[in-house]
Design a protein around this motif. Sequence first.
Motif, PDB file in Angstrom:
ATOM      1  N   THR A   1      77.070  46.302  42.739  1.00 55.19           N
ATOM      2  CA  THR A   1      77.975  45.279  42.219  1.00 55.19           C
ATOM      3  C   THR A   1      77.360  43.884  42.301  1.00 55.19           C
ATOM      4  O   THR A   1      78.018  42.907  41.960  1.00 55.19           O
ATOM      5  CB  THR A   1      79.309  45.282  42.988  1.00 55.19           C
ATOM      6  N   ASP A   2      76.105  43.804  42.725  1.00 50.76           N
ATOM      7  CA  ASP A   2      75.463  42.503  42.856  1.00 50.76           C
ATOM      8  C   ASP A   2      75.106  41.936  41.477  1.00 50.76           C
ATOM      9  O   ASP A   2      74.810  42.677  40.536  1.00 50.76           O
ATOM     10  CB  ASP A   2      74.194  42.630  43.707  1.00 50.76           C
TER      11      ASP A   2
ATOM     12  N   ASP B   1      87.951  46.839  39.047  1.00 53.58           N
ATOM     13  CA  ASP B   1      87.967  47.781  40.164  1.00 53.58           C
ATOM     14  C   ASP B   1      86.742  47.592  41.050  1.00 53.58           C
ATOM     15  O   ASP B   1      86.846  47.530  42.284  1.00 53.58           O
ATOM     16  CB  ASP B   1      88.000  49.220  39.651  1.00 53.58           C
ATOM     17  N   SER B   2      85.564  47.517  40.421  1.00 52.82           N
ATOM     18  CA  SER B   2      84.337  47.397  41.210  1.00 52.82           C
ATOM     19  C   SER B   2      84.237  46.034  41.887  1.00 52.82           C
ATOM     20  O   SER B   2      83.728  45.920  43.009  1.00 52.82           O
ATOM     21  CB  SER B   2      83.104  47.654  40.341  1.00 52.82           C
ATOM     22  N   MET B   3      84.754  44.982  41.248  1.00 54.41           N
ATOM     23  CA  MET B   3      84.719  43.670  41.872  1.00 54.41           C
ATOM     24  C   MET B   3      85.698  43.576  43.055  1.00 54.41           C
ATOM     25  O   MET B   3      85.414  42.930  44.071  1.00 54.41           O
ATOM     26  CB  MET B   3      85.037  42.580  40.849  1.00 54.41           C
ATOM     27  N   ALA B   4      86.845  44.239  42.933  1.00 53.48           N
ATOM     28  CA  ALA B   4      87.784  44.291  44.057  1.00 53.48           C
ATOM     29  C   ALA B   4      87.175  45.070  45.215  1.00 53.48           C
ATOM     30  O   ALA B   4      87.314  44.686  46.389  1.00 53.48           O
ATOM     31  CB  ALA B   4      89.097  44.931  43.613  1.00 53.48           C
ATOM     32  N   LEU B   5      86.474  46.155  44.877  1.00 55.63           N
ATOM     33  CA  LEU B   5      85.800  46.948  45.902  1.00 55.63           C
ATOM     34  C   LEU B   5      84.713  46.129  46.592  1.00 55.63           C
ATOM     35  O   LEU B   5      84.579  46.145  47.827  1.00 55.63           O
ATOM     36  CB  LEU B   5      85.192  48.189  45.256  1.00 55.63           C
ATOM     37  N   LYS B   6      83.944  45.392  45.798  1.00 55.50           N
ATOM     38  CA  LYS B   6      82.898  44.534  46.355  1.00 55.50           C
ATOM     39  C   LYS B   6      83.492  43.508  47.315  1.00 55.50           C
ATOM     40  O   LYS B   6      82.974  43.299  48.421  1.00 55.50           O
ATOM     41  CB  LYS B   6      82.151  43.818  45.225  1.00 55.50           C
ATOM     42  N   ALA B   7      84.579  42.853  46.905  1.00 53.68           N
ATOM     43  CA  ALA B   7      85.208  41.840  47.758  1.00 53.68           C
ATOM     44  C   ALA B   7      85.684  42.455  49.070  1.00 53.68           C
ATOM     45  O   ALA B   7      85.549  41.851  50.138  1.00 53.68           O
ATOM     46  CB  ALA B   7      86.377  41.193  47.016  1.00 53.68           C
ATOM     47  N   ALA B   8      86.227  43.676  48.987  1.00 50.55           N
ATOM     48  CA  ALA B   8      86.695  44.357  50.203  1.00 50.55           C
ATOM     49  C   ALA B   8      85.546  44.587  51.170  1.00 50.55           C
ATOM     50  O   ALA B   8      85.687  44.394  52.395  1.00 50.55           O
ATOM     51  CB  ALA B   8      87.354  45.686  49.837  1.00 50.55           C
TER      52      ALA B   8
ATOM     53  N   TRP C   1      73.332  45.073  32.436  1.00 54.23           N
ATOM     54  CA  TRP C   1      74.277  45.828  31.623  1.00 54.23           C
ATOM     55  C   TRP C   1      74.683  45.062  30.361  1.00 54.23           C
ATOM     56  O   TRP C   1      75.174  45.655  29.404  1.00 54.23           O
ATOM     57  CB  TRP C   1      75.527  46.167  32.438  1.00 54.23           C
ATOM     58  N   GLN C   2      74.466  43.758  30.360  1.00 48.54           N
ATOM     59  CA  GLN C   2      74.806  42.949  29.192  1.00 48.54           C
ATOM     60  C   GLN C   2      73.890  43.234  27.995  1.00 48.54           C
ATOM     61  O   GLN C   2      74.173  42.816  26.873  1.00 48.54           O
ATOM     62  CB  GLN C   2      74.702  41.452  29.541  1.00 48.54           C
ATOM     63  N   TYR C   3      72.785  43.942  28.231  1.00 48.57           N
ATOM     64  CA  TYR C   3      71.765  44.101  27.190  1.00 48.57           C
ATOM     65  C   TYR C   3      71.680  45.523  26.631  1.00 48.57           C
ATOM     66  O   TYR C   3      70.698  45.863  25.971  1.00 48.57           O
ATOM     67  CB  TYR C   3      70.397  43.672  27.745  1.00 48.57           C
ATOM     68  N   ILE C   4      72.687  46.340  26.876  1.00 45.32           N
ATOM     69  CA  ILE C   4      72.642  47.719  26.375  1.00 45.32           C
ATOM     70  C   ILE C   4      72.525  47.744  24.851  1.00 45.32           C
ATOM     71  O   ILE C   4      71.665  48.437  24.282  1.00 45.32           O
ATOM     72  CB  ILE C   4      73.883  48.511  26.836  1.00 45.32           C
ATOM     73  N   SER C   5      73.387  47.003  24.160  1.00 42.17           N
ATOM     74  CA  SER C   5      73.349  47.038  22.693  1.00 42.17           C
ATOM     75  C   SER C   5      72.042  46.457  22.168  1.00 42.17           C
ATOM     76  O   SER C   5      71.515  46.931  21.147  1.00 42.17           O
ATOM     77  CB  SER C   5      74.543  46.275  22.114  1.00 42.17           C
ATOM     78  N   HIS C   6      71.489  45.445  22.860  1.00 43.32           N
ATOM     79  CA  HIS C   6      70.203  44.869  22.446  1.00 43.32           C
ATOM     80  C   HIS C   6      69.108  45.941  22.490  1.00 43.32           C
ATOM     81  O   HIS C   6      68.270  46.031  21.590  1.00 43.32           O
ATOM     82  CB  HIS C   6      69.818  43.706  23.364  1.00 43.32           C
ATOM     83  N   SER C   7      69.111  46.746  23.560  1.00 38.87           N
ATOM     84  CA  SER C   7      68.089  47.775  23.706  1.00 38.87           C
ATOM     85  C   SER C   7      68.250  48.867  22.656  1.00 38.87           C
ATOM     86  O   SER C   7      67.261  49.413  22.162  1.00 38.87           O
ATOM     87  CB  SER C   7      68.157  48.380  25.111  1.00 38.87           C
TER      88      SER C   7
END
Length: 357
Positions: A123-124, A29-36, A131-137
């Motif tokens: 969305t950049d 959803d957010s990537m489609a919004l970004k493209a728009a 966000w990939q590091y939530i579980s690491h933290s």
Amino acid sequence: MESVEEVNEEGLLLRGQAQVWQLMFGFADSMALKAAVELRLADIIHSYAGHLTLSQIASGIESSNPNISYLARLIRMLVRKGIFTAHPPSDGGDQTVYGSTHISKWLLHDSDPSLAPMVLQNTDAWQLASWQYISHSIKQGGTPFKKAYGCDMWEFTSHNPNIGNLFNDAMACTNKIVVTAFLSQYKDSGFFDNIQSLVDIGGGTGGAVAEIVKTYPHINGINFDLQHVVATAPVYDGVSHVGGNMFEAIPNSDAVFMKWVLHDWGDEDCVKILKNCRKAIPEKGGKLVLVEIVVEEDGSETFGDMDLVYDLLMFVLLNGKERTEQQWKKLLEEGGFPRYKVINIPAFPSIIEAYPL
């Protein structure tokens, strides 16, 4: 023959499976919004009063050879999400006609208000990597952003001007939206009548305090932020830009204004900032005005779970957090503001007025 309980259990499991699929691909959803936003689809459709065919939209994209079949698939998704409308042409032709909605109007670039800069920032790739590091933290401690980049976000943006500009543009667009709602709350209230000076702490490039001063020209506005931030600020009538560190000292004034600043920081840092705010204003008649999210137990009727989404965003980027009213009350008391009130406004955050007496 299956029992009613077994049928219900199967239905619940199926629904649960469907929800996991939807959550798993929520990023689509957010990537489609970004493209728009990047393709300026809302601008293209809006400029023609919202009655364009697919080929007409394609002709408005900055490309010598846009892929219309890809565009069709993106717009189909955006239509299903309610961002654009799709309906048969009034002239009886065979091409679907696309139109604007109350959602797409927030995606216009050259419009006020607009959330297009905020969409591009959030969305950049530089932000999403954290966000990939939530579980690491959670396992190891530390902020996800620092795990991704080896430094905190403020240092990162100060050394990457393009990203810093993206961030400042996003903050500027939300300033306009929130300050408009903020000022509408105080219209004819007399709240600002006895305020001769107001400092906006963490005011970025000064857009928020400039709007306040425009409405109340008797106020001397001070935009206070880090030196490299105010160095890029434009000139506004009635506003002076001051570089500094809010953890060290804050310019003296009758009132302090902060929009989405304290949610960037942990409790101990917030108390330091609030104590400096208390020192900067007079004991009698001094005012602190915060524009912050107040977390509700069941979310917002209008904005749903965005309070908790933003809470995760603060954790991911800055080790900050969104707070409940009771948590705000505790911070304010420790920072020297024993009296406060929360005011809801037609915007995502709320107003928190606080007083030293």
